[in-house]
Write an enzyme that holds these catalytic residues in place. Structure first.
Site, PDB file in Angstrom:
ATOM      1  N   ASP A 151      -8.972 -36.794 -22.271  1.00 45.77           N
ATOM      2  CA  ASP A 151      -9.497 -35.415 -22.295  1.00 45.77           C
ATOM      3  C   ASP A 151      -9.803 -34.939 -20.873  1.00 45.77           C
ATOM      4  O   ASP A 151     -10.511 -35.620 -20.132  1.00 45.77           O
ATOM      5  CB  ASP A 151     -10.790 -35.436 -23.143  1.00 45.77           C
ATOM      6  CG  ASP A 151     -11.438 -34.058 -23.309  1.00 45.77           C
ATOM      7  OD1 ASP A 151     -10.894 -33.060 -22.805  1.00 45.77           O
ATOM      8  OD2 ASP A 151     -12.505 -34.014 -23.971  1.00 45.77           O
ATOM      9  N   HIS A 324     -17.534 -31.768 -24.380  1.00 43.66           N
ATOM     10  CA  HIS A 324     -16.542 -32.559 -23.638  1.00 43.66           C
ATOM     11  C   HIS A 324     -17.201 -33.370 -22.519  1.00 43.66           C
ATOM     12  O   HIS A 324     -18.185 -32.944 -21.910  1.00 43.66           O
ATOM     13  CB  HIS A 324     -15.477 -31.637 -23.030  1.00 43.66           C
ATOM     14  CG  HIS A 324     -14.646 -30.943 -24.061  1.00 43.66           C
ATOM     15  ND1 HIS A 324     -13.496 -31.501 -24.575  1.00 43.66           N
ATOM     16  CD2 HIS A 324     -14.800 -29.761 -24.688  1.00 43.66           C
ATOM     17  CE1 HIS A 324     -12.967 -30.675 -25.469  1.00 43.66           C
ATOM     18  NE2 HIS A 324     -13.744 -29.607 -25.551  1.00 43.66           N
TER      19      HIS A 324
HETATM   20 ZN    ZN Z   1      -9.795 -29.483 -28.207  1.00 44.12          ZN
HETATM   21 ZN    ZN Z   2     -12.569 -30.221 -30.017  1.00 44.34          ZN
END
Ligand code: ZN
Ligand code: ZN
Length: 513
Positions: A151, A324
């Site tokens: 990510d 995130h």
């Molecule tokens: Zn995403």
């Molecule tokens: Zn997500």
């Protein structure tokens, strides 16, 4: 994706699945990491291109199934319980994120172990008591991981992303200070956030109503599956909420991104049927704008202030934390998994490049970063990894029922119409003689105001131009419709530009009578 501003009239942007469709027989299954829109939103379109079973944790499957209404088989999986999918063995590993039941994937392949982080952060105090499975990532690292797909969303943020719990704490401080109604807007899938909003509302004895169908639907699915616990007496309809005293009410709404049709946007402009803003209302943005949505969000906030509401928003309001991983969490993931290759995913070009640099900065011996983009083919062997080519992978535009039928040409026309309007000349020509039977009918939209003071004169001039153009064609004995149409269009375009400095789309229509 939602369309950018220049994609006029486009409803949705989905990935081009044609490469997958061409390789249809090699697609063994679809493994979902979590139920966010950018991960499951185009699943119905994917399942039209390939037929394959879909796997995911129960909430992910519940929400995805509700959306896709596809006939493909859906399978619930549990973290740490590997599933055989074709030649692969896939294991879901719990991670923290802004939706419950989010997972990373460990994909055992004949060439080695691939770990796909999904969207994640390391929330040490998760709302549902189900933390990121650090131990499992460490075990995988110990056993040897070939590649980590990581990510990249928050790679620009130093430090560590705060726990979701921080939002609950600030809501609990905030709610007792509000005298009027409270409106909270967040993503319809942010179930943990809803739990915290309900908990904080319960402490100040407010009932909660959901304005916006998607919130009500997701709450229903999440509570049926046990991901959110709400005392039934707390949830009321918007009508019931409207009858309660203001300081007993909390309204949940969609529209945190300023989406034009969402509940909050309609509330802010006075267009919502059931919810009318009043002075004393406090609106809390429990979400930050996704890049690209800032202007729409700002517009909504302006409207809310104009109508006398107090608005709490922005990165320091305490109303939101990201889902995130920030830089230190990304480094920690790399250190736990210790891959030979890191492939940054889930970001724009700059995020991917920065995440590749961050991966190298960790200093694991032999670690390489492979930077690709949508469509890049990565090829892995037991001790090798490389970029092996590229498949077509653009975007496909969805407009109404049409998928992919709006392309560059249609968009060019839409832009032309949007910027300069249209000028239509209906010309009736006698079959026998080729004469213009009556003065041409002229219709304009989006070009000049029809009843403006100079419009009639302009249109008269335009009629003369059409007549002269037809005459020229006859003199040259070019009386086929194609030639007349071109002559009329060019003459009109020139005339209109000379008179107005504008270039509307000119459409001559010829009929034989
Ligand atoms: Zn995403
Ligand atoms: Zn997500």
């Amino acid at each position: 994706m939602f369309p950018e501003d220049d994609l006029l009239g486009v409803d949705l942007v989905i990935p081009d699945y044609s490469a997958l469709a061409r390789n249809g027989r090699k697609v063994w299954g679809v493994a979902l990491t979590h139920a966010h829109e950018d991960h499951v939103g185009s699943l119905p379109y994917l399942l039209r291109a390939v037929s394959a079973p879909v796997y995911g944790t129960p909430l992910t499957i519940g929400l995805a199934k509700n959306k896709s209404r596809a006939s493909a088989p859906f399978h619930d999986v549990q973290p740490r319980q590997p599933v055989s999918i074709g030649p692969f063995e896939v294991e879901w590993i719990r991670v923290g994120h802004s939706i419950p039941d989010a997972c990373a994937l460990a994909i055992k392949t004949p060439a080695g172990m691939l770990v796909f982080s999904g969207d994640f952060k390391f929330d040490q105090t998760p709302i549902d008591g189900r933390p990121t499975d650090l131990a499992r990532f460490a075990e995988l690292g110990e056993a040897g991981v070939l590649a980590l797909f990581l990510d990249s969303t928050n790679v620009e943020r130093p430090g560590v992303t705060p726990s979701e719990r921080v939002v609950g704490e600030s809501l609990q401080k905030l709610f007792p200070l509000v005298r009027g109604r409270i409106l909270v807007t967040t993503f319809a899938s942010n179930i943990h956030r809803f739990q915290q909003i309900f908990d904080a509302a319960a402490r100040v004895d407010r009932k909660v109503a959901a304005a916006g169908r998607s919130i009500a639907e997701n709450l229903k699915i999440a509570s049926q599956l046990g991901y959110v616990s709400i005392p039934p007496s707390m949830l009321v309809s918007v009508e019931e909420a409207n009858r309660l005293p203001d300081d007993r009410v909390l309204l949940l709404t969609t529209g945190s991104q300023g989406e034009p049709l969402s509940a909050l946007t309609r509330i802010s402009t006075g267009a919502h049927k059931q919810v009318k803003l009043k002075a004393g209302d406090t609106v809390i943005f429990s979400a930050s704008p996704i890049p690209g949505n800032e202007a729409m969000v700002a517009r909504t906030i302006n409207f809310l202030f104009k109508h006398g509401a107090e608005v709490i928003y922005g990165p320091h309001s305490g109303g939101h934390v990201s889902g995130h991983a920030s830089q230190e969490e990304l480094r920690m993931m790399i250190n736990l998994v210790r891959p030979r290759y890191v492939v940054p995913v889930h970001g724009e070009a700059r995020h991917l490049v920065l995440n590749g640099r961050l991966a190298r900065s960790v200093g694991l011996p032999g670690l390489e970063a492979l930077i690709g983009e949508n469509g890049t083919i990565f090829e892995f062997g037991p001790a090798s990894g490389r970029i092996a080519g590229k498949e077509d992978a653009g975007n496909v535009l969805v407009d109404g029922l049409g998928v992919g039928d709006v392309g560059d040409e249609v968009l060019r026309d839409r832009k032309h119409l949007a910027h300069d309007g249209v000028f239509i000349a209906l010309v009736a020509v006698a079959k026998e003689t080729g004469d213009i039977v009556r003065p041409p009918d002229l219709v304009t939209r989006g070009f000049v105001y029809e009843h403006g003071p100079h419009t009639e004169k302009l249109l008269e001039g335009a009629r003369d131009v059409v007549g002269a153009a037809v005459d020229r064609c006859r003199q040259r004995e070019r009386t086929d419709f194609g030639a007349i149409r071109t002559e009329v269009r060019e003459a009109l375009a020139k005339f209109l530009f000379e008179k107005t400095g504008r270039r509307p789309m000119v459409l001559p229509l010829l009929v034989e009578v």
